[in-house]
Design a protein around this motif. Sequence first.
Motif, mmCIF file in Angstrom:
data_model
loop_
_atom_site.group_PDB
_atom_site.id
_atom_site.type_symbol
_atom_site.label_atom_id
_atom_site.label_comp_id
_atom_site.label_asym_id
_atom_site.label_seq_id
_atom_site.Cartn_x
_atom_site.Cartn_y
_atom_site.Cartn_z
ATOM 1 N N ALA A 70 0.868 -1.182 0.000
ATOM 2 C CA ALA A 70 0.000 0.000 0.000
ATOM 3 C C ALA A 70 0.907 1.235 0.000
ATOM 4 C CB ALA A 70 -0.895 0.011 1.231
ATOM 5 N N ILE A 71 0.532 2.222 -0.787
ATOM 6 C CA ILE A 71 1.256 3.488 -0.781
ATOM 7 C C ILE A 71 0.265 4.569 -0.382
ATOM 8 C CG2 ILE A 71 2.662 5.124 -2.088
ATOM 9 C CD1 ILE A 71 3.337 2.799 -4.011
ATOM 10 N N GLU A 72 0.404 5.040 0.861
ATOM 11 C CA GLU A 72 -0.447 6.121 1.340
ATOM 12 C C GLU A 72 0.054 7.430 0.750
ATOM 13 O OE1 GLU A 72 -1.834 4.906 5.814
ATOM 14 O OE2 GLU A 72 0.114 5.859 5.611
ATOM 15 N N MET A 73 -0.879 8.247 0.301
ATOM 16 C CA MET A 73 -0.586 9.602 -0.120
ATOM 17 C C MET A 73 -1.604 10.486 0.581
ATOM 18 S SD MET A 73 0.206 8.758 -4.121
ATOM 19 C CE MET A 73 -1.029 7.445 -4.162
ATOM 20 N N GLU A 74 -1.400 11.786 0.564
ATOM 21 C CA GLU A 74 -2.293 12.659 1.314
ATOM 22 C C GLU A 74 -3.730 12.617 0.810
ATOM 23 O OE1 GLU A 74 -0.029 16.289 1.281
ATOM 24 O OE2 GLU A 74 1.032 15.689 3.106
ATOM 25 N N ASP A 75 -3.946 12.368 -0.502
ATOM 26 C CA ASP A 75 -5.299 12.393 -1.040
ATOM 27 C C ASP A 75 -5.892 11.014 -1.318
ATOM 28 O OD1 ASP A 75 -3.618 11.846 -3.177
ATOM 29 O OD2 ASP A 75 -4.751 13.043 -4.612
ATOM 30 N N ARG A 76 -5.071 9.953 -1.246
ATOM 31 C CA ARG A 76 -5.579 8.605 -1.497
ATOM 32 C C ARG A 76 -4.512 7.578 -1.139
ATOM 33 N NH1 ARG A 76 -4.905 6.804 -7.640
ATOM 34 N NH2 ARG A 76 -3.084 8.016 -8.185
ATOM 35 N N THR A 77 -4.922 6.324 -1.141
ATOM 36 C CA THR A 77 -4.009 5.201 -0.944
ATOM 37 C C THR A 77 -4.178 4.257 -2.121
ATOM 38 O OG1 THR A 77 -4.133 5.366 1.465
ATOM 39 C CG2 THR A 77 -3.419 3.246 0.557
ATOM 40 N N VAL A 78 -3.055 3.836 -2.708
ATOM 41 C CA VAL A 78 -3.123 2.821 -3.757
ATOM 42 C C VAL A 78 -2.578 1.524 -3.176
ATOM 43 C CG1 VAL A 78 -2.952 4.433 -5.695
ATOM 44 C CG2 VAL A 78 -0.883 3.424 -4.761
ATOM 45 N N VAL A 79 -3.157 0.412 -3.595
ATOM 46 C CA VAL A 79 -2.693 -0.901 -3.146
ATOM 47 C C VAL A 79 -2.243 -1.662 -4.376
ATOM 48 C CG1 VAL A 79 -3.296 -3.046 -1.982
ATOM 49 C CG2 VAL A 79 -4.259 -0.872 -1.175
ATOM 50 N N LEU A 80 -0.979 -2.071 -4.354
ATOM 51 C CA LEU A 80 -0.393 -2.804 -5.473
ATOM 52 C C LEU A 80 -0.266 -4.270 -5.113
ATOM 53 C CD1 LEU A 80 2.556 -0.373 -6.295
ATOM 54 C CD2 LEU A 80 0.281 -0.429 -7.324
ATOM 55 N N GLN A 81 -0.679 -5.118 -6.049
ATOM 56 C CA GLN A 81 -0.520 -6.560 -5.904
ATOM 57 C C GLN A 81 0.671 -7.000 -6.751
ATOM 58 O OE1 GLN A 81 -2.348 -8.070 -3.649
ATOM 59 N NE2 GLN A 81 -3.575 -6.227 -3.318
ATOM 60 N N GLU A 82 1.073 -8.236 -6.575
ATOM 61 C CA GLU A 82 2.187 -8.802 -7.341
ATOM 62 C C GLU A 82 1.997 -8.540 -8.835
ATOM 63 O OE1 GLU A 82 3.830 -13.290 -7.942
ATOM 64 O OE2 GLU A 82 3.414 -12.633 -5.885
ATOM 65 N N GLY A 83 3.048 -8.011 -9.465
ATOM 66 C CA GLY A 83 3.012 -7.733 -10.895
ATOM 67 C C GLY A 83 2.484 -6.355 -11.251
ATOM 68 N N GLU A 84 2.066 -5.582 -10.260
ATOM 69 C CA GLU A 84 1.539 -4.243 -10.534
ATOM 70 C C GLU A 84 2.577 -3.173 -10.236
ATOM 71 O OE1 GLU A 84 -3.222 -4.697 -10.034
ATOM 72 O OE2 GLU A 84 -2.122 -4.247 -8.194
ATOM 73 N N THR A 85 2.422 -2.039 -10.907
ATOM 74 C CA THR A 85 3.366 -0.938 -10.762
ATOM 75 C C THR A 85 2.626 0.371 -10.564
ATOM 76 O OG1 THR A 85 5.366 0.037 -11.745
ATOM 77 C CG2 THR A 85 3.555 -0.407 -13.239
ATOM 78 N N PHE A 86 3.308 1.332 -9.950
ATOM 79 C CA PHE A 86 2.734 2.658 -9.718
ATOM 80 C C PHE A 86 3.882 3.656 -9.630
ATOM 81 C CE2 PHE A 86 1.243 6.099 -6.930
ATOM 82 C CZ PHE A 86 0.092 6.482 -7.601
ATOM 83 N N VAL A 87 3.670 4.828 -10.217
ATOM 84 C CA VAL A 87 4.664 5.896 -10.127
ATOM 85 C C VAL A 87 4.146 6.970 -9.183
ATOM 86 C CG1 VAL A 87 5.903 7.706 -11.378
ATOM 87 C CG2 VAL A 87 5.562 5.465 -12.444
ATOM 88 N N VAL A 88 4.916 7.238 -8.132
ATOM 89 C CA VAL A 88 4.615 8.357 -7.244
ATOM 90 C C VAL A 88 5.262 9.587 -7.874
ATOM 91 C CG1 VAL A 88 4.925 9.348 -4.947
ATOM 92 C CG2 VAL A 88 4.552 6.883 -5.187
#
Length: 133
Positions: A70-88
């Motif tokens: 999970a990546i908490e940010m001030e306006d939302r939280t994204v949850v990444l599962q195996e094989g998923e990617t996200f750019v902060v």
Amino acid sequence: MANWPLEVHQMPEPLSPTRVAESLTELWSPRVVAELDDSFVKVAKVQGTLAWHSHENEDELFYVLKGSLAIEMEDRTVVLQEGETFVVPKGVRHNPIAEQECHIMLIERKSTLHTGNEVTAKTRSLSEQLRPV
């Protein structure tokens, strides 16, 4: 693993980020496994919470090799599962959290400080991240 930067005449060897992450014994201690132009590719084994921080001038790519992050940010939280990617995006305060052990790969500019301007007991210097695995 070769020390970075590689000499011009050295060719890197293929590696498995998943196997490198599995072999790590320290949590929240990213290790550089490759370099690409002005960026490092890092792997880490994580569990628990890192720290709220931001990188004012650098984006940070997270890719989950194993588990969930999970990546908490001030306006939302994204949850990444195996094989998923996200750019902060640069400048966005964030706090990575893994309820269970999670293995991640990061792609960051070489100038990216581990926990931005925040310094905690979990903060790792670039020299620590460049240690051989």
